[in-house]
Design a protein around this motif. Sequence first.
Motif, PDB file in Angstrom:
ATOM      1  N   ILE A  21       0.862  -1.182   0.000  1.00 36.72           N
ATOM      2  CA  ILE A  21       0.000   0.000   0.000  1.00 36.72           C
ATOM      3  C   ILE A  21       0.894   1.226   0.000  1.00 36.72           C
ATOM      4  O   ILE A  21       1.788   1.345   0.841  1.00 36.72           O
ATOM      5  N   VAL A  22       0.648   2.103  -0.986  1.00 35.43           N
ATOM      6  CA  VAL A  22       1.468   3.309  -1.062  1.00 35.43           C
ATOM      7  C   VAL A  22       0.985   4.298  -0.017  1.00 35.43           C
ATOM      8  O   VAL A  22      -0.186   4.664   0.017  1.00 35.43           O
ATOM      9  N   LYS A  23       1.889   4.676   0.825  1.00 35.49           N
ATOM     10  CA  LYS A  23       1.540   5.584   1.900  1.00 35.49           C
ATOM     11  C   LYS A  23       1.559   7.019   1.380  1.00 35.49           C
ATOM     12  O   LYS A  23       2.533   7.437   0.767  1.00 35.49           O
ATOM     13  N   ILE A  24       0.496   7.745   1.645  1.00 34.71           N
ATOM     14  CA  ILE A  24       0.453   9.153   1.237  1.00 34.71           C
ATOM     15  C   ILE A  24       1.046   9.991   2.356  1.00 34.71           C
ATOM     16  O   ILE A  24       0.503  10.058   3.459  1.00 34.71           O
ATOM     17  N   LEU A  25       2.203  10.580   2.074  1.00 38.49           N
ATOM     18  CA  LEU A  25       2.877  11.395   3.084  1.00 38.49           C
ATOM     19  C   LEU A  25       2.317  12.809   3.097  1.00 38.49           C
ATOM     20  O   LEU A  25       2.347  13.487   4.110  1.00 38.49           O
ATOM     21  N   ARG A  26       1.830  13.248   1.955  1.00 37.84           N
ATOM     22  CA  ARG A  26       1.232  14.586   1.846  1.00 37.84           C
ATOM     23  C   ARG A  26       0.255  14.524   0.680  1.00 37.84           C
ATOM     24  O   ARG A  26       0.670  14.271  -0.441  1.00 37.84           O
ATOM     25  N   GLN A  63      -1.028  20.463  -9.045  1.00 38.14           N
ATOM     26  CA  GLN A  63      -1.114  19.930  -7.685  1.00 38.14           C
ATOM     27  C   GLN A  63      -0.068  18.849  -7.501  1.00 38.14           C
ATOM     28  O   GLN A  63       0.278  18.153  -8.451  1.00 38.14           O
ATOM     29  N   MET A  64       0.408  18.698  -6.264  1.00 39.91           N
ATOM     30  CA  MET A  64       1.397  17.665  -5.993  1.00 39.91           C
ATOM     31  C   MET A  64       0.988  16.857  -4.774  1.00 39.91           C
ATOM     32  O   MET A  64       0.457  17.402  -3.810  1.00 39.91           O
ATOM     33  N   GLN A  65       1.259  15.557  -4.871  1.00 38.23           N
ATOM     34  CA  GLN A  65       1.077  14.650  -3.739  1.00 38.23           C
ATOM     35  C   GLN A  65       2.396  13.919  -3.537  1.00 38.23           C
ATOM     36  O   GLN A  65       3.085  13.593  -4.496  1.00 38.23           O
ATOM     37  N   ILE A  66       2.734  13.646  -2.266  1.00 40.02           N
ATOM     38  CA  ILE A  66       3.957  12.887  -2.000  1.00 40.02           C
ATOM     39  C   ILE A  66       3.589  11.512  -1.465  1.00 40.02           C
ATOM     40  O   ILE A  66       2.853  11.389  -0.479  1.00 40.02           O
ATOM     41  N   THR A  67       4.057  10.494  -2.149  1.00 39.93           N
ATOM     42  CA  THR A  67       3.960   9.109  -1.660  1.00 39.93           C
ATOM     43  C   THR A  67       5.410   8.634  -1.571  1.00 39.93           C
ATOM     44  O   THR A  67       6.236   9.343  -1.026  1.00 39.93           O
ATOM     45  N   ASP A  68       5.729   7.482  -2.141  1.00 39.60           N
ATOM     46  CA  ASP A  68       7.147   7.135  -2.267  1.00 39.60           C
ATOM     47  C   ASP A  68       7.747   7.831  -3.486  1.00 39.60           C
ATOM     48  O   ASP A  68       8.939   7.795  -3.721  1.00 39.60           O
ATOM     49  N   HIS A  69       6.876   8.453  -4.267  1.00 39.31           N
ATOM     50  CA  HIS A  69       7.285   9.300  -5.392  1.00 39.31           C
ATOM     51  C   HIS A  69       6.608  10.651  -5.225  1.00 39.31           C
ATOM     52  O   HIS A  69       5.830  10.843  -4.312  1.00 39.31           O
ATOM     53  N   MET A  70       6.915  11.557  -6.151  1.00 40.66           N
ATOM     54  CA  MET A  70       6.167  12.794  -6.231  1.00 40.66           C
ATOM     55  C   MET A  70       5.118  12.568  -7.324  1.00 40.66           C
ATOM     56  O   MET A  70       5.451  12.047  -8.382  1.00 40.66           O
ATOM     57  N   GLU A  71       3.890  12.958  -7.048  1.00 39.54           N
ATOM     58  CA  GLU A  71       2.838  12.797  -8.045  1.00 39.54           C
ATOM     59  C   GLU A  71       2.276  14.171  -8.377  1.00 39.54           C
ATOM     60  O   GLU A  71       1.982  14.949  -7.471  1.00 39.54           O
ATOM     61  N   TYR A  72       2.144  14.431  -9.668  1.00 36.19           N
ATOM     62  CA  TYR A  72       1.681  15.754 -10.106  1.00 36.19           C
ATOM     63  C   TYR A  72       0.440  15.630 -10.968  1.00 36.19           C
ATOM     64  O   TYR A  72       0.417  14.815 -11.896  1.00 36.19           O
TER      65      TYR A  72
END
Length: 144
Positions: free
Chosen positions: A28-33, A75-84
């Motif tokens: 499960i990819v953890k959403i850090l932000r 918009q950006m989300q941080i998981t184990d990667h950066m998602e835009y």
Amino acid sequence: MTRSWGLSLLLLTIPVALVTSADPAKNIVKILRPFKSIEFSDANMRQCLWFAMQEYNKESEDKYIFLVSQIQLAQMQITDHMEYIIEVEIARSNCRKPLSNNENCVIQKNFNLEKRMNCSFLVVALPWNGEFSVLKKECWDIQV
Ligand SMILES: *[C@@H]1O[C@H](CO)[C@@H](O)[C@H](O)[C@H]1NC(C)=O
């Protein structure tokens, strides 16, 4: 000052997140932000957008290169990667494919060749490793 602290914290948390998500039992990819708006000038977002447009132009059937005419949402989300998530208006340029790097392309002014589209991209990246991938790409015509 606070900004650079935030960035170094971010750079510290990412390797840790990569290690945890490598555990196959916890896939499960953890959403850090979660997704939040970012500046249109954000350098990493700009790189992702550049990459997405390269892909777009490679895959499109059009004889001409399309350029970003306007950024509408970033918009950006941080998981184990950066998602835009990046939403843009793109427009047909005067440059024919294939693009040679030193050409100065501008948006088509010729009425018959004018074409604009809205596009939404989802790009996942580790920008400092030069890793980018476009997970979703959706474009639709704007009637001129
Ligand atoms: C294109 O995007 C802009 C900005 O989000 C919006 O105002 C416009 O309605 C969109 N046009 C179409 C055809 O989706």
